[in-house]
Motif scaffolding. Sequence first.
Motif, PDB file in Angstrom:
ATOM      1  N   LYS A  22       0.975  -1.148  -0.012  1.00 31.23           N
ATOM      2  CA  LYS A  22       0.096  -0.037   0.055  1.00 31.23           C
ATOM      3  C   LYS A  22       0.739   1.250   0.070  1.00 31.23           C
ATOM      4  O   LYS A  22       0.565   2.391  -0.640  1.00 31.23           O
ATOM      5  N   GLU A  23       2.073   1.162   0.627  1.00 30.48           N
ATOM      6  CA  GLU A  23       3.124   2.496   0.685  1.00 30.48           C
ATOM      7  C   GLU A  23       3.545   2.730  -0.823  1.00 30.48           C
ATOM      8  O   GLU A  23       3.579   3.735  -0.982  1.00 30.48           O
ATOM      9  N   ILE A  24       3.877   1.748  -1.325  1.00 27.43           N
ATOM     10  CA  ILE A  24       4.262   1.556  -2.871  1.00 27.43           C
ATOM     11  C   ILE A  24       3.144   2.099  -3.681  1.00 27.43           C
ATOM     12  O   ILE A  24       3.215   3.096  -4.709  1.00 27.43           O
ATOM     13  N   ASP A  25       2.064   1.739  -3.582  1.00 31.48           N
ATOM     14  CA  ASP A  25       0.825   2.327  -4.079  1.00 31.48           C
ATOM     15  C   ASP A  25       0.764   3.813  -3.986  1.00 31.48           C
ATOM     16  O   ASP A  25       0.568   4.504  -5.056  1.00 31.48           O
ATOM     17  N   MET A  26       0.816   4.292  -2.770  1.00 29.77           N
ATOM     18  CA  MET A  26       0.746   5.575  -2.497  1.00 29.77           C
ATOM     19  C   MET A  26       1.734   6.408  -3.190  1.00 29.77           C
ATOM     20  O   MET A  26       1.508   7.618  -3.457  1.00 29.77           O
ATOM     21  N   ILE A  27       3.193   5.988  -3.248  1.00 33.74           N
ATOM     22  CA  ILE A  27       4.233   6.864  -3.817  1.00 33.74           C
ATOM     23  C   ILE A  27       4.452   6.670  -5.302  1.00 33.74           C
ATOM     24  O   ILE A  27       5.387   7.249  -5.994  1.00 33.74           O
ATOM     25  N   THR A  28       3.550   5.763  -5.932  1.00 40.49           N
ATOM     26  CA  THR A  28       3.947   5.372  -7.294  1.00 40.49           C
ATOM     27  C   THR A  28       2.805   6.116  -8.264  1.00 40.49           C
ATOM     28  O   THR A  28       1.730   6.135  -7.763  1.00 40.49           O
ATOM     29  N   GLN A  29       2.988   6.172  -9.405  1.00 39.36           N
ATOM     30  CA  GLN A  29       2.087   6.634 -10.613  1.00 39.36           C
ATOM     31  C   GLN A  29       2.111   5.714 -11.638  1.00 39.36           C
ATOM     32  O   GLN A  29       3.044   5.207 -12.107  1.00 39.36           O
ATOM     33  N   MET A  30       0.817   5.636 -12.391  1.00 42.84           N
ATOM     34  CA  MET A  30       0.623   5.168 -13.514  1.00 42.84           C
ATOM     35  C   MET A  30       0.384   6.249 -14.754  1.00 42.84           C
ATOM     36  O   MET A  30      -0.123   7.222 -14.405  1.00 42.84           O
ATOM     37  N   THR A  31       1.197   6.149 -15.777  1.00 39.27           N
ATOM     38  CA  THR A  31       1.310   6.964 -16.654  1.00 39.27           C
ATOM     39  C   THR A  31       0.959   6.484 -17.937  1.00 39.27           C
ATOM     40  O   THR A  31       1.566   5.295 -18.384  1.00 39.27           O
ATOM     41  N   THR A  32       0.186   6.892 -19.060  1.00 38.60           N
ATOM     42  CA  THR A  32       0.055   6.615 -20.350  1.00 38.60           C
ATOM     43  C   THR A  32       0.848   6.960 -21.333  1.00 38.60           C
ATOM     44  O   THR A  32       1.153   8.506 -21.158  1.00 38.60           O
ATOM     45  N   VAL A  33       1.717   6.627 -22.011  1.00 43.33           N
ATOM     46  CA  VAL A  33       2.524   7.057 -22.897  1.00 43.33           C
ATOM     47  C   VAL A  33       2.230   6.950 -24.313  1.00 43.33           C
ATOM     48  O   VAL A  33       2.071   5.564 -24.585  1.00 43.33           O
ATOM     49  N   LYS A  34       2.387   7.884 -25.017  1.00 42.12           N
ATOM     50  CA  LYS A  34       1.860   7.668 -26.477  1.00 42.12           C
ATOM     51  C   LYS A  34       2.926   7.071 -27.303  1.00 42.12           C
ATOM     52  O   LYS A  34       4.180   7.123 -27.116  1.00 42.12           O
ATOM     53  N   ASP A  43      21.960   7.727 -22.399  1.00 42.86           N
ATOM     54  CA  ASP A  43      23.052   8.380 -21.764  1.00 42.86           C
ATOM     55  C   ASP A  43      22.633   9.500 -20.312  1.00 42.86           C
ATOM     56  O   ASP A  43      23.018   9.961 -19.902  1.00 42.86           O
ATOM     57  N   THR A  44      21.087   9.196 -20.347  1.00 49.63           N
ATOM     58  CA  THR A  44      20.640   9.923 -19.055  1.00 49.63           C
ATOM     59  C   THR A  44      20.427   8.886 -17.768  1.00 49.63           C
ATOM     60  O   THR A  44      19.618   8.019 -17.998  1.00 49.63           O
ATOM     61  N   PRO A  45      21.230   9.264 -16.633  1.00 43.82           N
ATOM     62  CA  PRO A  45      21.109   8.310 -15.710  1.00 43.82           C
ATOM     63  C   PRO A  45      19.766   8.637 -14.964  1.00 43.82           C
ATOM     64  O   PRO A  45      19.162   9.887 -14.904  1.00 43.82           O
ATOM     65  N   VAL A  46      19.034   7.380 -14.597  1.00 43.33           N
ATOM     66  CA  VAL A  46      17.811   7.531 -13.827  1.00 43.33           C
ATOM     67  C   VAL A  46      17.590   6.913 -12.640  1.00 43.33           C
ATOM     68  O   VAL A  46      18.555   5.776 -12.689  1.00 43.33           O
ATOM     69  N   GLU A  47      16.989   7.039 -11.726  1.00 45.97           N
ATOM     70  CA  GLU A  47      16.751   6.164 -10.519  1.00 45.97           C
ATOM     71  C   GLU A  47      15.269   6.027 -10.487  1.00 45.97           C
ATOM     72  O   GLU A  47      14.600   6.180  -9.315  1.00 45.97           O
ATOM     73  N   VAL A  48      15.031   5.277 -11.571  1.00 46.29           N
ATOM     74  CA  VAL A  48      13.108   4.651 -11.418  1.00 46.29           C
ATOM     75  C   VAL A  48      13.274   3.480 -11.976  1.00 46.29           C
ATOM     76  O   VAL A  48      14.229   2.970 -12.573  1.00 46.29           O
ATOM     77  N   LEU A  49      11.862   3.022 -11.711  1.00 52.89           N
ATOM     78  CA  LEU A  49      11.713   1.487 -12.163  1.00 52.89           C
ATOM     79  C   LEU A  49      10.376   1.569 -12.962  1.00 52.89           C
ATOM     80  O   LEU A  49       9.468   2.242 -12.381  1.00 52.89           O
ATOM     81  N   TYR A  50      10.547   1.053 -14.088  1.00 51.01           N
ATOM     82  CA  TYR A  50       9.040   1.124 -15.004  1.00 51.01           C
ATOM     83  C   TYR A  50       8.630  -0.427 -15.093  1.00 51.01           C
ATOM     84  O   TYR A  50       9.369  -1.262 -15.094  1.00 51.01           O
ATOM     85  N   PHE A  51       7.353  -0.337 -15.027  1.00 53.26           N
ATOM     86  CA  PHE A  51       6.655  -1.754 -15.251  1.00 53.26           C
ATOM     87  C   PHE A  51       5.855  -1.292 -16.524  1.00 53.26           C
ATOM     88  O   PHE A  51       4.938  -0.519 -16.419  1.00 53.26           O
ATOM     89  N   LEU A  52       5.780  -2.437 -17.394  1.00 53.11           N
ATOM     90  CA  LEU A  52       4.943  -2.163 -18.522  1.00 53.11           C
ATOM     91  C   LEU A  52       3.597  -2.971 -18.335  1.00 53.11           C
ATOM     92  O   LEU A  52       3.762  -4.227 -18.237  1.00 53.11           O
ATOM     93  N   LYS A  53       2.515  -2.078 -18.428  1.00 51.74           N
ATOM     94  CA  LYS A  53       1.316  -2.847 -18.448  1.00 51.74           C
ATOM     95  C   LYS A  53       0.683  -3.078 -19.576  1.00 51.74           C
ATOM     96  O   LYS A  53       0.031  -4.161 -19.754  1.00 51.74           O
ATOM     97  N   GLN A  54       0.817  -2.560 -20.635  1.00 55.20           N
ATOM     98  CA  GLN A  54       0.466  -2.867 -21.838  1.00 55.20           C
ATOM     99  C   GLN A  54       1.305  -2.139 -22.997  1.00 55.20           C
ATOM    100  O   GLN A  54       1.669  -0.887 -23.017  1.00 55.20           O
ATOM    101  N   GLY A  55       1.344  -2.687 -24.167  1.00 55.66           N
ATOM    102  CA  GLY A  55       1.984  -2.296 -25.453  1.00 55.66           C
ATOM    103  C   GLY A  55       3.452  -2.793 -25.463  1.00 55.66           C
ATOM    104  O   GLY A  55       3.591  -3.814 -25.194  1.00 55.66           O
ATOM    105  N   GLN A  56       4.537  -1.991 -26.066  1.00 52.64           N
ATOM    106  CA  GLN A  56       5.822  -2.453 -26.020  1.00 52.64           C
ATOM    107  C   GLN A  56       6.674  -1.202 -25.812  1.00 52.64           C
ATOM    108  O   GLN A  56       6.282  -0.025 -26.141  1.00 52.64           O
ATOM    109  N   VAL A  57       7.943  -1.680 -25.595  1.00 52.88           N
ATOM    110  CA  VAL A  57       9.261  -0.680 -25.179  1.00 52.88           C
ATOM    111  C   VAL A  57      10.251  -1.207 -26.035  1.00 52.88           C
ATOM    112  O   VAL A  57      10.710  -2.268 -25.814  1.00 52.88           O
ATOM    113  N   ARG A  58      10.862  -0.119 -26.735  1.00 59.19           N
ATOM    114  CA  ARG A  58      12.051  -0.628 -27.201  1.00 59.19           C
ATOM    115  C   ARG A  58      13.533  -0.049 -26.502  1.00 59.19           C
ATOM    116  O   ARG A  58      13.345   1.117 -26.136  1.00 59.19           O
ATOM    117  N   LEU A  59      14.368  -1.055 -26.312  1.00 59.20           N
ATOM    118  CA  LEU A  59      15.484  -0.687 -25.363  1.00 59.20           C
ATOM    119  C   LEU A  59      16.827  -0.594 -26.389  1.00 59.20           C
ATOM    120  O   LEU A  59      16.830  -1.592 -27.223  1.00 59.20           O
TER     121      LEU A  59
END
Length: 76
Positions: A22-34, A43-59
């Motif tokens: 529930k704590e994780i639920d409170m501090i996270t957000q779901m976002t739709t990306v076009k 080349d941009t350092p990030v300190e986030v974790l993404y979960f893919l709910k739907q669609g596809q992502v190219r690494l």
Amino acid sequence: MNKLRLLSEISLFEEMPDNKLKEIDMITQMTTVKKGTLIYTPDTPVEVLYFLKQGQVRLYRVNEEGKQFTIDVLVD
């Protein structure tokens, strides 16, 4: 769709106590990306974790000449 329920279905969180989930639920957000949106560049350092709910992502990586090399395509 209920974000807490989605989080609880991820194997990474399956043994996590409900109060911590529930704590994780409170501090996270779901976002739709076009389609075609750049989330961040290699080349941009990030300190986030993404979960893919739907669609596809190219690494990909970029070489010194600026050419992109696809490492993987993640699909829901």
